[in-house]
Design an enzyme around this catalytic site. Sequence first.
Site, PDB file in Angstrom:
ATOM      1  N   SER A  29       0.392  -1.291   0.156  1.00 28.26           N
ATOM      2  CA  SER A  29       0.219  -0.326   0.077  1.00 28.26           C
ATOM      3  C   SER A  29       0.720   1.416   0.280  1.00 28.26           C
ATOM      4  O   SER A  29       0.290   1.689  -0.612  1.00 28.26           O
ATOM      5  CB  SER A  29      -1.177   0.309   0.828  1.00 28.26           C
ATOM      6  OG  SER A  29      -1.588  -1.050   1.698  1.00 28.26           O
ATOM      7  N   ARG A  33       1.096   4.389  -3.013  1.00 27.69           N
ATOM      8  CA  ARG A  33       1.324   5.684  -2.534  1.00 27.69           C
ATOM      9  C   ARG A  33       2.593   6.284  -2.883  1.00 27.69           C
ATOM     10  O   ARG A  33       2.778   7.286  -3.051  1.00 27.69           O
ATOM     11  CB  ARG A  33       0.776   5.608  -1.752  1.00 27.69           C
ATOM     12  CG  ARG A  33      -0.731   5.299  -1.497  1.00 27.69           C
ATOM     13  CD  ARG A  33      -1.152   4.905  -0.078  1.00 27.69           C
ATOM     14  NE  ARG A  33      -2.717   4.623   0.346  1.00 27.69           N
ATOM     15  CZ  ARG A  33      -2.982   3.199  -0.237  1.00 27.69           C
ATOM     16  NH1 ARG A  33      -2.835   2.649  -0.744  1.00 27.69           N
ATOM     17  NH2 ARG A  33      -4.344   3.144   0.002  1.00 27.69           N
ATOM     18  N   GLY A 101      -5.884  -3.827  -8.149  1.00 27.08           N
ATOM     19  CA  GLY A 101      -6.880  -3.089  -7.652  1.00 27.08           C
ATOM     20  C   GLY A 101      -6.541  -1.556  -6.837  1.00 27.08           C
ATOM     21  O   GLY A 101      -6.948  -0.869  -7.376  1.00 27.08           O
ATOM     22  N   ARG A 129     -13.336  -6.822 -11.507  1.00 25.76           N
ATOM     23  CA  ARG A 129     -13.463  -6.665 -10.616  1.00 25.76           C
ATOM     24  C   ARG A 129     -14.194  -5.134 -10.880  1.00 25.76           C
ATOM     25  O   ARG A 129     -14.106  -4.292 -11.657  1.00 25.76           O
ATOM     26  CB  ARG A 129     -12.536  -6.192  -9.883  1.00 25.76           C
ATOM     27  CG  ARG A 129     -11.591  -7.096  -8.647  1.00 25.76           C
ATOM     28  CD  ARG A 129     -10.513  -7.179  -8.460  1.00 25.76           C
ATOM     29  NE  ARG A 129      -9.991  -7.273  -7.187  1.00 25.76           N
ATOM     30  CZ  ARG A 129      -9.017  -6.329  -6.919  1.00 25.76           C
ATOM     31  NH1 ARG A 129      -8.692  -6.656  -6.752  1.00 25.76           N
ATOM     32  NH2 ARG A 129      -9.753  -6.038  -5.376  1.00 25.76           N
ATOM     33  N   GLN A 176      -9.550   2.133  -0.799  1.00 21.28           N
ATOM     34  CA  GLN A 176      -8.496   2.237  -2.064  1.00 21.28           C
ATOM     35  C   GLN A 176      -9.925   3.598  -2.460  1.00 21.28           C
ATOM     36  O   GLN A 176      -9.323   4.507  -3.312  1.00 21.28           O
ATOM     37  CB  GLN A 176      -8.879   1.309  -2.829  1.00 21.28           C
ATOM     38  CG  GLN A 176      -7.979  -0.104  -2.766  1.00 21.28           C
ATOM     39  CD  GLN A 176      -8.056  -1.553  -3.673  1.00 21.28           C
ATOM     40  OE1 GLN A 176      -9.300  -1.023  -4.138  1.00 21.28           O
ATOM     41  NE2 GLN A 176      -6.967  -2.132  -3.361  1.00 21.28           N
ATOM     42  N   ASP A 326      -7.127  -7.944   4.074  1.00 21.03           N
ATOM     43  CA  ASP A 326      -6.280  -9.550   3.343  1.00 21.03           C
ATOM     44  C   ASP A 326      -5.496 -10.471   4.375  1.00 21.03           C
ATOM     45  O   ASP A 326      -4.824 -11.212   3.686  1.00 21.03           O
ATOM     46  CB  ASP A 326      -5.100  -8.202   3.477  1.00 21.03           C
ATOM     47  CG  ASP A 326      -5.540  -7.180   1.686  1.00 21.03           C
ATOM     48  OD1 ASP A 326      -6.630  -7.218   1.411  1.00 21.03           O
ATOM     49  OD2 ASP A 326      -4.355  -6.163   1.821  1.00 21.03           O
ATOM     50  N   LYS A 353     -12.690  -9.021  -3.491  1.00 20.17           N
ATOM     51  CA  LYS A 353     -10.823  -8.894  -3.915  1.00 20.17           C
ATOM     52  C   LYS A 353     -10.620  -9.801  -5.196  1.00 20.17           C
ATOM     53  O   LYS A 353     -11.060  -9.830  -6.130  1.00 20.17           O
ATOM     54  CB  LYS A 353     -10.159  -9.316  -2.667  1.00 20.17           C
ATOM     55  CG  LYS A 353     -10.774  -8.984  -1.457  1.00 20.17           C
ATOM     56  CD  LYS A 353     -10.090  -7.195  -1.326  1.00 20.17           C
ATOM     57  CE  LYS A 353     -10.628  -7.048  -0.032  1.00 20.17           C
ATOM     58  NZ  LYS A 353     -10.847  -5.120  -0.007  1.00 20.17           N
ATOM     59  N   ARG A 357     -11.936 -14.636  -2.207  1.00 25.09           N
ATOM     60  CA  ARG A 357     -11.414 -15.002  -1.540  1.00 25.09           C
ATOM     61  C   ARG A 357     -12.513 -15.881  -0.357  1.00 25.09           C
ATOM     62  O   ARG A 357     -11.855 -16.924   0.389  1.00 25.09           O
ATOM     63  CB  ARG A 357     -11.042 -13.951  -0.559  1.00 25.09           C
ATOM     64  CG  ARG A 357      -9.960 -13.360  -1.447  1.00 25.09           C
ATOM     65  CD  ARG A 357      -8.648 -12.346  -0.230  1.00 25.09           C
ATOM     66  NE  ARG A 357      -8.319 -12.257  -1.302  1.00 25.09           N
ATOM     67  CZ  ARG A 357      -7.101 -11.028  -1.318  1.00 25.09           C
ATOM     68  NH1 ARG A 357      -7.241 -10.259  -0.652  1.00 25.09           N
ATOM     69  NH2 ARG A 357      -5.718 -11.176  -2.438  1.00 25.09           N
ATOM     70  N   ARG A 402      -2.331 -14.153  -2.846  1.00 25.04           N
ATOM     71  CA  ARG A 402      -3.298 -14.242  -1.312  1.00 25.04           C
ATOM     72  C   ARG A 402      -3.486 -16.052  -0.821  1.00 25.04           C
ATOM     73  O   ARG A 402      -3.526 -16.248   0.214  1.00 25.04           O
ATOM     74  CB  ARG A 402      -3.558 -13.606  -0.528  1.00 25.04           C
ATOM     75  CG  ARG A 402      -3.218 -11.752  -0.303  1.00 25.04           C
ATOM     76  CD  ARG A 402      -3.622 -11.031   0.302  1.00 25.04           C
ATOM     77  NE  ARG A 402      -2.772 -10.017   0.286  1.00 25.04           N
ATOM     78  CZ  ARG A 402      -1.580  -9.133   0.529  1.00 25.04           C
ATOM     79  NH1 ARG A 402      -1.305  -9.899   0.667  1.00 25.04           N
ATOM     80  NH2 ARG A 402      -1.616  -8.103   0.178  1.00 25.04           N
TER      81      ARG A 402
HETATM   82  C1  S3P Z   1      -5.542  -1.183  -0.251  1.00 16.12           C
HETATM   83  C2  S3P Z   1      -6.816  -1.256   0.372  1.00 16.12           C
HETATM   84  C3  S3P Z   1      -7.331  -3.002   0.895  1.00 16.12           C
HETATM   85  C4  S3P Z   1      -6.670  -4.027   0.962  1.00 16.12           C
HETATM   86  C5  S3P Z   1      -5.316  -3.973  -0.819  1.00 16.12           C
HETATM   87  C6  S3P Z   1      -4.746  -2.995  -0.425  1.00 16.12           C
HETATM   88  C7  S3P Z   1      -4.782   0.055  -0.040  1.00 16.12           C
HETATM   89  O1  S3P Z   1      -9.064  -2.485  -0.447  1.00 16.12           O
HETATM   90  O2  S3P Z   1      -7.555  -4.756   0.197  1.00 16.12           O
HETATM   91  O3  S3P Z   1      -5.041  -5.575  -0.683  1.00 16.12           O
HETATM   92  O4  S3P Z   1      -3.514  -0.284  -0.278  1.00 16.12           O
HETATM   93  O5  S3P Z   1      -5.948   1.246   0.005  1.00 16.12           O
HETATM   94  P1  S3P Z   1     -10.287  -1.738  -0.544  1.00 16.12           P
HETATM   95  O6  S3P Z   1      -9.520  -0.457   0.025  1.00 16.12           O
HETATM   96  O7  S3P Z   1     -11.347  -2.987  -1.098  1.00 16.12           O
HETATM   97  O8  S3P Z   1     -10.687  -2.335   1.227  1.00 16.12           O
END
Ligand code: S3P
Length: 450
Positions: A29, A33, A101, A129, A176, A326, A353, A357, A402
């Site tokens: 994450s 960013r 995603g 997705r 996200q 996750d 996801k 999952r 995962r």
């Molecule tokens: C993430 C947010 C999560 C997580 C993903 C990473 C992020 O997803 O499952 O692996 O970096 O903001 P969601 O925003 O769909 O919950």
Amino acid sequence: MSGHGPALPMTARKSGPLRGIAQVPGDKSISHRALILGALSVGETRITGLLEGHDVLDTAKAMQAFGATVACHGAGDWSVQGVGVGGFAEPEQVIDCGNSGTGVRLIMGAMASTDITATFTGDASLNKRPMGRVTDPLALFGAQSFGRRGGRLPMTVIGAADPVPVRYTLPMPSAQVKSAVLLAGLNAPGQTVVIEGEPTRDHTERMLRGFGAEITVEDTDEGRIITLTGQPELRGRNVAVPRDPSSAAFPVCAALMVKDSDILVPGVSQNPTRNGIYLTLQEMGADLVMENPRLEGGEPVADLRVRFSALRGIEVPPARAASMIDEYPILAALAATAEGKTVMRGIKELRVKESDRIDAMARGLEACGVRIDETEDSLTVHGCGAGGVRGGATVQTHLDHRIAMSFLCLGLTTQQPVTVDDAGPIATSFPAFEGLMRDLGAAMTRNSAA
Ligand code: S3P
């Protein structure tokens, strides 16, 4: 559409104790960013400890396509010369976000309030997705999007020429979506406000502040209210990426399951919006100690000392779901080796996801001889006790890293080996997984490398 090449089946077998030091990769994450905020800043951002998994490398390529200069100077050591807020150029080619995603949703947000058009695609998993959860709030800024039925990729986003700031209450707990709205808010005049009922990972807020944005976070009865003042000048900075608590969960859970194991996983982020799995493991009776807690690059980190433990099933508090979203696949695998049942509720988000999952874990565990109860938003695993899981199955992983890692960890303790149909996607988040696990003593082999 991207893919990762031919399927890579792998098998895990009952192993002796896992021992040693597991250096897990940088946080996924934070890595995404750092690249995106670096690209939206003026001057140079230097990143150390960047995760060099496919997901993040796809985001690095995308930032180049939007006009930033991204360079690698050595393992995990990257620089980004940014173009500033509102400075994105229109990409000449389709942006391929692969399996990610996070990559596609954050980048859509980052470009949606700039007067450019971009087309996004991904692999077979990502293209299934839902993107409406991001394009709905982006439309409030004035962006338009045209995708496949059901808001699926490939999708073209036309950024708003005259973006307006937005006040948006998240309809689901999603970092996200929150991040996409905040990144779009960067180039809108005035204040963009995001309200989240349940706190989700807060890396975007922390990092925006670090890059020089004015952002406030207030906990109220309505939820957590995040207010960003638009059109700041973000300035490039150094980012030290802590090690990923989601990746760390795999060797940690493997050590808990394999008799007589004793491992150390140093420098793992213990950000409170991410550490739910570790609280859960301790409640299940894990011998898991957070040694040497400290702050590194603004994130709390600790060294995790983990020893094999006889675990008991618990009810995981649903309020904790966002902070371990996750980690449910590996928790479900671990729960199969605990005494008694583990109940996981409030986990509907797992259905959208990299794979569904809940379904992937339920089917795989059943194939390994584990009793499962499943509803739309819950999963209950009836534990077989340490060493009690039969195994002896080939599990479908549905392009989900995962799911693959969870079953390979479980296979280290099952009576018969466990095979996953495709371990290739593990490279999206944890390219060194196989080598790291083998170095600890795990018996994992590639089936195709005869
Ligand atoms: C993430 C947010 C999560 C997580 C993903 C990473 C992020 O997803 O499952 O692996 O970096 O903001 P969601 O925003 O769909 O919950």
